[in-house]
Design a protein around this motif. Structure first.
Motif, PDB file in Angstrom:
ATOM      1  N   ALA A  38      23.371  12.623 -11.892  1.00 46.09           N
ATOM      2  CA  ALA A  38      24.748  13.046 -12.176  1.00 46.09           C
ATOM      3  C   ALA A  38      24.886  13.305 -13.676  1.00 46.09           C
ATOM      4  CB  ALA A  38      25.734  11.968 -11.749  1.00 46.09           C
ATOM      5  N   ARG A  47      32.028  14.988 -10.494  1.00 43.87           N
ATOM      6  CA  ARG A  47      31.982  14.454  -9.129  1.00 43.87           C
ATOM      7  C   ARG A  47      30.769  13.553  -8.934  1.00 43.87           C
ATOM      8  NH1 ARG A  47      33.612  20.039  -6.212  1.00 43.87           N
ATOM      9  NH2 ARG A  47      35.850  19.903  -6.623  1.00 43.87           N
ATOM     10  N   GLY A  48      29.670  13.919  -9.582  1.00 46.62           N
ATOM     11  CA  GLY A  48      28.461  13.100  -9.484  1.00 46.62           C
ATOM     12  C   GLY A  48      28.668  11.707 -10.057  1.00 46.62           C
ATOM     13  N   ASP A  50      31.577  10.264 -10.345  1.00 41.71           N
ATOM     14  CA  ASP A  50      32.507   9.612  -9.409  1.00 41.71           C
ATOM     15  C   ASP A  50      31.751   8.998  -8.234  1.00 41.71           C
ATOM     16  OD1 ASP A  50      34.708  10.264 -10.950  1.00 41.71           O
ATOM     17  OD2 ASP A  50      35.377  11.908  -9.661  1.00 41.71           O
ATOM     18  N   ARG A  51      30.756   9.723  -7.725  1.00 45.88           N
ATOM     19  CA  ARG A  51      29.966   9.190  -6.605  1.00 45.88           C
ATOM     20  C   ARG A  51      29.195   7.937  -7.026  1.00 45.88           C
ATOM     21  NH1 ARG A  51      29.503  14.683  -5.263  1.00 45.88           N
ATOM     22  NH2 ARG A  51      27.630  14.973  -6.488  1.00 45.88           N
ATOM     23  N   GLY A  54      31.693   5.075  -7.369  1.00 50.01           N
ATOM     24  CA  GLY A  54      32.142   4.669  -6.041  1.00 50.01           C
ATOM     25  C   GLY A  54      31.074   3.898  -5.286  1.00 50.01           C
ATOM     26  N   ALA A  55      29.835   4.356  -5.359  1.00 48.82           N
ATOM     27  CA  ALA A  55      28.744   3.671  -4.663  1.00 48.82           C
ATOM     28  C   ALA A  55      28.528   2.264  -5.226  1.00 48.82           C
ATOM     29  CB  ALA A  55      27.452   4.484  -4.780  1.00 48.82           C
ATOM     30  N   ARG A 141      37.588   9.798 -11.160  1.00 52.91           N
ATOM     31  CA  ARG A 141      38.521  10.929 -11.111  1.00 52.91           C
ATOM     32  C   ARG A 141      39.268  11.163 -12.419  1.00 52.91           C
ATOM     33  NH1 ARG A 141      38.449   8.239  -6.549  1.00 52.91           N
ATOM     34  NH2 ARG A 141      40.315   7.011  -6.843  1.00 52.91           N
TER      35      ARG A 141
END
Length: 150
Positions: A38, A47-48, A50-51, A54-55, A141
């Motif tokens: 990312a 977005r990367g 964010d992933r 989140g993970a 975000r």
């Protein structure tokens, strides 16, 4: 031109920080930070990233390095030793991290970092221990921000 005009996504921790010259300000603007595939740049969302956050189950993180304290070049072997120390200290503090790097094409520049998966204040404590000039803050975000520590 003041850093605030050239770097709108930068926050200074001290009222009288180390002067930020145009070369350093440009370097921060053009650097691409990467971890686990990312990428993100100053003032942008990813977005990367964010992933990854989140993970890991966190809302915040920061790209923190141990190389080249106060933006002054040091030998690569010394830099690697310092990054190993940062890994150990983050682990002892219970801060999860991902291997990362910052790089720019013109002028060519690269430096190893860790993406620490924790509140920025905990990340700043480690960065200050390694005399880092600044850290790149990431948040779910939201655009990234640079926090100048010295």
């Amino acid at each position: 031109m003041t850093p605030a005009r050239t770097l709108p996504h930068v926050r200074f921790d001290l009222p009288d920080p180390i002067p930020v010259g145009p070369r350093l300000a440009r370097g921060w603007r053009i650097t691409c930070y990467e971890a686990a595939g990312a990428t993100i740049r100053l003032g942008r969302r990813s977005r990367g990233i964010d992933r990854l956050l989140g993970a890991a189950g966190v809302r915040h993180g920061a790209f923190v390095g141990a190389w080249n304290p106060l933006s002054r070049p040091h030998p690569e072997s010394w830099n690697h030793t310092q990054l190993d120390r940062l890994r150990r200290l983050a682990g002892r503090a219970g801060i999860a991290f991902l291997e990362g790097a910052g790089h720019a094409a013109r002028p060519p520049w690269a430096e190893r970092h860790l993406l620490l998966l924790a509140d920025w204040r905990r990340c700043a404590v480690l960065a200050q221990r390694f005399r880092q000039h600044a850290i790149l803050l990431v948040r779910l975000r939201a655009p990234s921000r640079l926090r100048v520590l010295r």
